[in-house]
Design a protein around this motif. Structure first.
Motif, PDB file in Angstrom:
ATOM      1  N   GLY A  60      14.163 -32.806  14.697  1.00 47.96           N
ATOM      2  CA  GLY A  60      12.834 -32.500  15.225  1.00 47.96           C
ATOM      3  C   GLY A  60      12.157 -31.452  14.353  1.00 47.96           C
ATOM      4  N   GLY A  61      10.838 -31.507  14.297  1.00 49.54           N
ATOM      5  CA  GLY A  61      10.078 -30.538  13.519  1.00 49.54           C
ATOM      6  C   GLY A  61      10.208 -29.138  14.089  1.00 49.54           C
ATOM      7  N   LEU A  62       9.878 -28.145  13.272  1.00 46.83           N
ATOM      8  CA  LEU A  62      10.011 -26.753  13.663  1.00 46.83           C
ATOM      9  C   LEU A  62       8.788 -25.985  13.178  1.00 46.83           C
ATOM     10  N   ARG A  63       8.235 -25.141  14.048  1.00 41.27           N
ATOM     11  CA  ARG A  63       7.108 -24.257  13.670  1.00 41.27           C
ATOM     12  C   ARG A  63       7.447 -22.851  14.124  1.00 41.27           C
ATOM     13  N   ASN A  64       7.224 -21.891  13.259  1.00 38.39           N
ATOM     14  CA  ASN A  64       7.445 -20.487  13.569  1.00 38.39           C
ATOM     15  C   ASN A  64       6.091 -19.784  13.446  1.00 38.39           C
ATOM     16  N   LEU A  65       5.543 -19.336  14.581  1.00 33.73           N
ATOM     17  CA  LEU A  65       4.193 -18.758  14.610  1.00 33.73           C
ATOM     18  C   LEU A  65       4.214 -17.335  15.151  1.00 33.73           C
ATOM     19  N   GLU A  66       3.251 -16.543  14.764  1.00 33.72           N
ATOM     20  CA  GLU A  66       3.028 -15.234  15.354  1.00 33.72           C
ATOM     21  C   GLU A  66       1.663 -15.303  16.031  1.00 33.72           C
ATOM     22  N   LEU A  67       1.641 -15.216  17.374  1.00 37.16           N
ATOM     23  CA  LEU A  67       0.416 -15.431  18.137  1.00 37.16           C
ATOM     24  C   LEU A  67       0.036 -14.206  18.959  1.00 37.16           C
ATOM     25  N   PRO A  68      -1.265 -13.905  19.044  1.00 36.75           N
ATOM     26  CA  PRO A  68      -1.710 -12.841  19.944  1.00 36.75           C
ATOM     27  C   PRO A  68      -1.679 -13.376  21.381  1.00 36.75           C
ATOM     28  N   LEU A  69      -0.979 -12.686  22.268  1.00 36.22           N
ATOM     29  CA  LEU A  69      -0.861 -13.087  23.675  1.00 36.22           C
ATOM     30  C   LEU A  69      -1.159 -11.903  24.573  1.00 36.22           C
ATOM     31  N   CYS A  70      -1.477 -12.195  25.822  1.00 34.72           N
ATOM     32  CA  CYS A  70      -1.727 -11.149  26.811  1.00 34.72           C
ATOM     33  C   CYS A  70      -0.468 -10.919  27.641  1.00 34.72           C
ATOM     34  N   GLY A  71      -0.226  -9.674  28.026  1.00 38.81           N
ATOM     35  CA  GLY A  71       0.937  -9.338  28.832  1.00 38.81           C
ATOM     36  C   GLY A  71       0.838  -9.880  30.246  1.00 38.81           C
ATOM     37  N   ASN A  72       2.010 -10.189  30.830  1.00 35.79           N
ATOM     38  CA  ASN A  72       2.133 -10.667  32.210  1.00 35.79           C
ATOM     39  C   ASN A  72       1.235 -11.876  32.479  1.00 35.79           C
ATOM     40  N   THR A  73       1.211 -12.822  31.530  1.00 32.12           N
ATOM     41  CA  THR A  73       0.366 -14.006  31.616  1.00 32.12           C
ATOM     42  C   THR A  73       1.214 -15.259  31.385  1.00 32.12           C
ATOM     43  N   PRO A  74       1.023 -16.320  32.214  1.00 37.48           N
ATOM     44  CA  PRO A  74       1.777 -17.563  31.989  1.00 37.48           C
ATOM     45  C   PRO A  74       1.127 -18.421  30.901  1.00 37.48           C
ATOM     46  N   TYR A  75       1.950 -18.995  30.045  1.00 38.14           N
ATOM     47  CA  TYR A  75       1.512 -19.913  28.991  1.00 38.14           C
ATOM     48  C   TYR A  75       2.305 -21.207  29.139  1.00 38.14           C
ATOM     49  N   GLN A  76       1.621 -22.345  29.021  1.00 38.98           N
ATOM     50  CA  GLN A  76       2.245 -23.656  29.216  1.00 38.98           C
ATOM     51  C   GLN A  76       3.066 -24.070  27.995  1.00 38.98           C
ATOM     52  N   ALA A  77       4.310 -24.504  28.243  1.00 42.27           N
ATOM     53  CA  ALA A  77       5.184 -24.988  27.172  1.00 42.27           C
ATOM     54  C   ALA A  77       5.685 -26.389  27.529  1.00 42.27           C
ATOM     55  N   THR A  78       5.718 -27.271  26.537  1.00 41.28           N
ATOM     56  CA  THR A  78       6.281 -28.610  26.694  1.00 41.28           C
ATOM     57  C   THR A  78       7.429 -28.728  25.708  1.00 41.28           C
ATOM     58  N   VAL A  79       8.617 -29.058  26.222  1.00 41.37           N
ATOM     59  CA  VAL A  79       9.808 -29.165  25.391  1.00 41.37           C
ATOM     60  C   VAL A  79      10.137 -30.646  25.192  1.00 41.37           C
ATOM     61  N   GLY A  80      10.061 -31.107  23.937  1.00 46.84           N
ATOM     62  CA  GLY A  80      10.314 -32.511  23.628  1.00 46.84           C
ATOM     63  C   GLY A  80      11.797 -32.827  23.633  1.00 46.84           C
ATOM     64  N   GLY A  81      12.142 -33.961  24.219  1.00 50.02           N
ATOM     65  CA  GLY A  81      13.535 -34.395  24.275  1.00 50.02           C
ATOM     66  C   GLY A  81      13.919 -35.193  23.041  1.00 50.02           C
TER      67      GLY A  81
END
Length: 130
Positions: A60-81
């Protein structure tokens, strides 16, 4: 002489509020950041492709990112099988993975399927052919 930056010459070494907390997500759903989070290193790994009777599946492909995020906030993630096993001539492609942040969807491509053809199939990482 005591140093306030841990002995590092140059820029001051400030500690993070999250104390470098690592969160691992292995299923779909929200990832909630630690309070005080401002910047996160996000590694997105997609599912690998399955092999076939004649060729191996690709990673599977791989991406390594550095992202600005807000504290105590939910972010949606989808994990491919990973691709389903295939004892026949053609395997199955791995599924894509993604992370939604900063008004954008960041994704990684699933691995290619193994096949009996001469050339492997495309994907996050190519696959083998027969």
């Amino acid at each position: 002489m005591a140093r306030t930056n841990g002995g590092i010459i140059g820029k001051k070494n400030r500690t993070s509020f999250g104390k470098c907390t690592q969160t691992v997500k292995t299923s779909d759903g929200a990832v909630t950041t630690q309070p005080g989070t401002k910047l996160a290193q996000v590694l997105i790994v997609a599912g690998g492709g399955s092999g076939s009777k004649y060729g191996g599946g690709g990673a599977g492909g791989l991406r390594n990112l550095e992202l600005p995020l807000c504290g105590n906030t939910p972010y949606q993630a989808t994990v491919g099988g990973g691709g389903a096993a295939a004892p026949a001539c053609t395997g199955n492609k791995g599924s894509n993975s993604s992370f939604v942040a900063s008004c954008a969807t960041h994704s990684s491509t699933g691995g290619g399927l193994g096949t009996g053809e001469e050339a492997g199939q495309p994907g996050g990482s190519g696959s083998g052919g027969g």
